[in-house]
Scaffold this active site. Sequence first.
Site, PDB file in Angstrom:
ATOM      1  N   ASP A  31     -19.758   6.028 -17.216  1.00 58.73           N
ATOM      2  CA  ASP A  31     -18.441   6.676 -16.601  1.00 58.73           C
ATOM      3  C   ASP A  31     -18.576   6.276 -15.135  1.00 58.73           C
ATOM      4  OD1 ASP A  31     -16.183   9.158 -17.346  1.00 58.73           O
ATOM      5  OD2 ASP A  31     -16.457   8.600 -15.361  1.00 58.73           O
ATOM      6  N   ASN A  87     -11.609  14.996 -24.619  1.00 59.09           N
ATOM      7  CA  ASN A  87     -10.614  15.677 -23.865  1.00 59.09           C
ATOM      8  C   ASN A  87      -9.474  15.015 -24.862  1.00 59.09           C
ATOM      9  OD1 ASN A  87     -11.895  17.185 -21.906  1.00 59.09           O
ATOM     10  ND2 ASN A  87     -12.078  15.275 -20.570  1.00 59.09           N
ATOM     11  N   GLN A  94      -7.329  15.083 -20.849  1.00 59.05           N
ATOM     12  CA  GLN A  94      -7.285  13.678 -20.873  1.00 59.05           C
ATOM     13  C   GLN A  94      -6.643  12.922 -20.081  1.00 59.05           C
ATOM     14  OE1 GLN A  94      -6.083  12.460 -24.987  1.00 59.05           O
ATOM     15  NE2 GLN A  94      -6.785  10.252 -24.671  1.00 59.05           N
ATOM     16  N   VAL A  96      -7.297   9.191 -19.721  1.00 60.96           N
ATOM     17  CA  VAL A  96      -6.995   7.616 -20.181  1.00 60.96           C
ATOM     18  C   VAL A  96      -6.944   7.730 -21.531  1.00 60.96           C
ATOM     19  CG1 VAL A  96      -8.475   5.475 -20.594  1.00 60.96           C
ATOM     20  CG2 VAL A  96      -8.908   7.039 -18.507  1.00 60.96           C
ATOM     21  N   HIS A 100     -11.933   8.734 -26.343  1.00 60.01           N
ATOM     22  CA  HIS A 100     -13.199   8.352 -25.924  1.00 60.01           C
ATOM     23  C   HIS A 100     -14.178   9.784 -26.058  1.00 60.01           C
ATOM     24  CE1 HIS A 100     -10.539   9.306 -22.313  1.00 60.01           C
ATOM     25  NE2 HIS A 100     -11.616   9.995 -21.831  1.00 60.01           N
ATOM     26  N   HIS A 102     -17.230  11.516 -24.297  1.00 61.58           N
ATOM     27  CA  HIS A 102     -18.139  11.900 -23.186  1.00 61.58           C
ATOM     28  C   HIS A 102     -19.518  12.419 -23.615  1.00 61.58           C
ATOM     29  CE1 HIS A 102     -14.914  12.191 -19.634  1.00 61.58           C
ATOM     30  NE2 HIS A 102     -14.231  12.366 -20.646  1.00 61.58           N
TER      31      HIS A 102
HETATM   32  P1  AMP Z   1     -10.740  11.824 -19.635  1.00 62.18           P
HETATM   33  O1  AMP Z   1     -10.282  12.624 -18.347  1.00 62.18           O
HETATM   34  O2  AMP Z   1     -11.426  12.706 -20.630  1.00 62.18           O
HETATM   35  O3  AMP Z   1      -9.705  10.962 -19.995  1.00 62.18           O
HETATM   36  O4  AMP Z   1     -11.851  10.736 -19.155  1.00 62.18           O
HETATM   37  C1  AMP Z   1     -11.694   9.618 -18.463  1.00 62.18           C
HETATM   38  C2  AMP Z   1     -12.931   9.051 -18.013  1.00 62.18           C
HETATM   39  O5  AMP Z   1     -12.656   7.708 -17.415  1.00 62.18           O
HETATM   40  C3  AMP Z   1     -12.777   9.834 -16.426  1.00 62.18           C
HETATM   41  O6  AMP Z   1     -14.330  10.577 -16.651  1.00 62.18           O
HETATM   42  C4  AMP Z   1     -13.145   8.563 -15.576  1.00 62.18           C
HETATM   43  O7  AMP Z   1     -14.274   8.972 -14.569  1.00 62.18           O
HETATM   44  C5  AMP Z   1     -13.445   7.609 -16.574  1.00 62.18           C
HETATM   45  N1  AMP Z   1     -12.996   6.162 -16.008  1.00 62.18           N
HETATM   46  C6  AMP Z   1     -11.925   5.728 -15.401  1.00 62.18           C
HETATM   47  N2  AMP Z   1     -12.025   4.477 -15.261  1.00 62.18           N
HETATM   48  C7  AMP Z   1     -12.951   4.101 -15.420  1.00 62.18           C
HETATM   49  C8  AMP Z   1     -13.727   2.773 -15.574  1.00 62.18           C
HETATM   50  N3  AMP Z   1     -12.892   1.571 -14.911  1.00 62.18           N
HETATM   51  N4  AMP Z   1     -15.047   2.443 -16.026  1.00 62.18           N
HETATM   52  C9  AMP Z   1     -15.561   3.665 -16.478  1.00 62.18           C
HETATM   53  N5  AMP Z   1     -15.206   4.980 -16.501  1.00 62.18           N
HETATM   54  C10 AMP Z   1     -13.914   5.187 -15.888  1.00 62.18           C
END
Ligand code: AMP
Length: 114
Positions: A31, A87, A94, A96, A100, A102
Amino acid sequence: MADDCLFCRIVNRDIPADVVWESEDVLAFRDISPQAPTHVLVIPKTHLRSLADASDQDGDVLGKVMLAARDVARAEGVGDGFRLVVNTGEDGGQTVFHLHAHVLGGRGLTWPPG
Ligand code: AMP
Ligand code: ZN
C-alpha cells in the site's frame, strides 16, 4: 481491464507498484500509504468492482485472494497474526473500486476498527 481503474493499470504495469507476490490470477503489492509495518493489498488480476458486485462465479478467484493473503502474511513474517480487510462500497470506506484485501500486521491491532 477497466481503462479508468488504477489497480487494473497496476496489473498491466502501466503504473509502478512494489509487487511482493504474484500468480496467474492474483497480484499483491505494498500500500502506498501504509497503516501498519506490513500493509499489502491483494487483488484479483481481473477487474471486479467490489465484493458487493461479486457473483457466485467469482468464488474461485475470491478464494485465491484469501489464500494469497495467507502466503503474503507468512512471507512478511506475520503469518500467525494479521488482519484482512475488504472495505466494500463508499459506506464501507472503499476508495478504489477494484476489489482488494488489505493485509495488515506487524503491530498490535485493536478492535473495533474506526
Ligand atoms: P480502500 O480505501 O479500501 O479502497 O483502499 C485503497 C487503498 O489503496 C488505500 O489504502 C490507498 O493507500 C491505496 N492506494 C492508492 N493508490 C495506490 C497506489 N498507486 N499504489 C498502492 N496503493 C495505493
Ligand atoms: Zn480494475
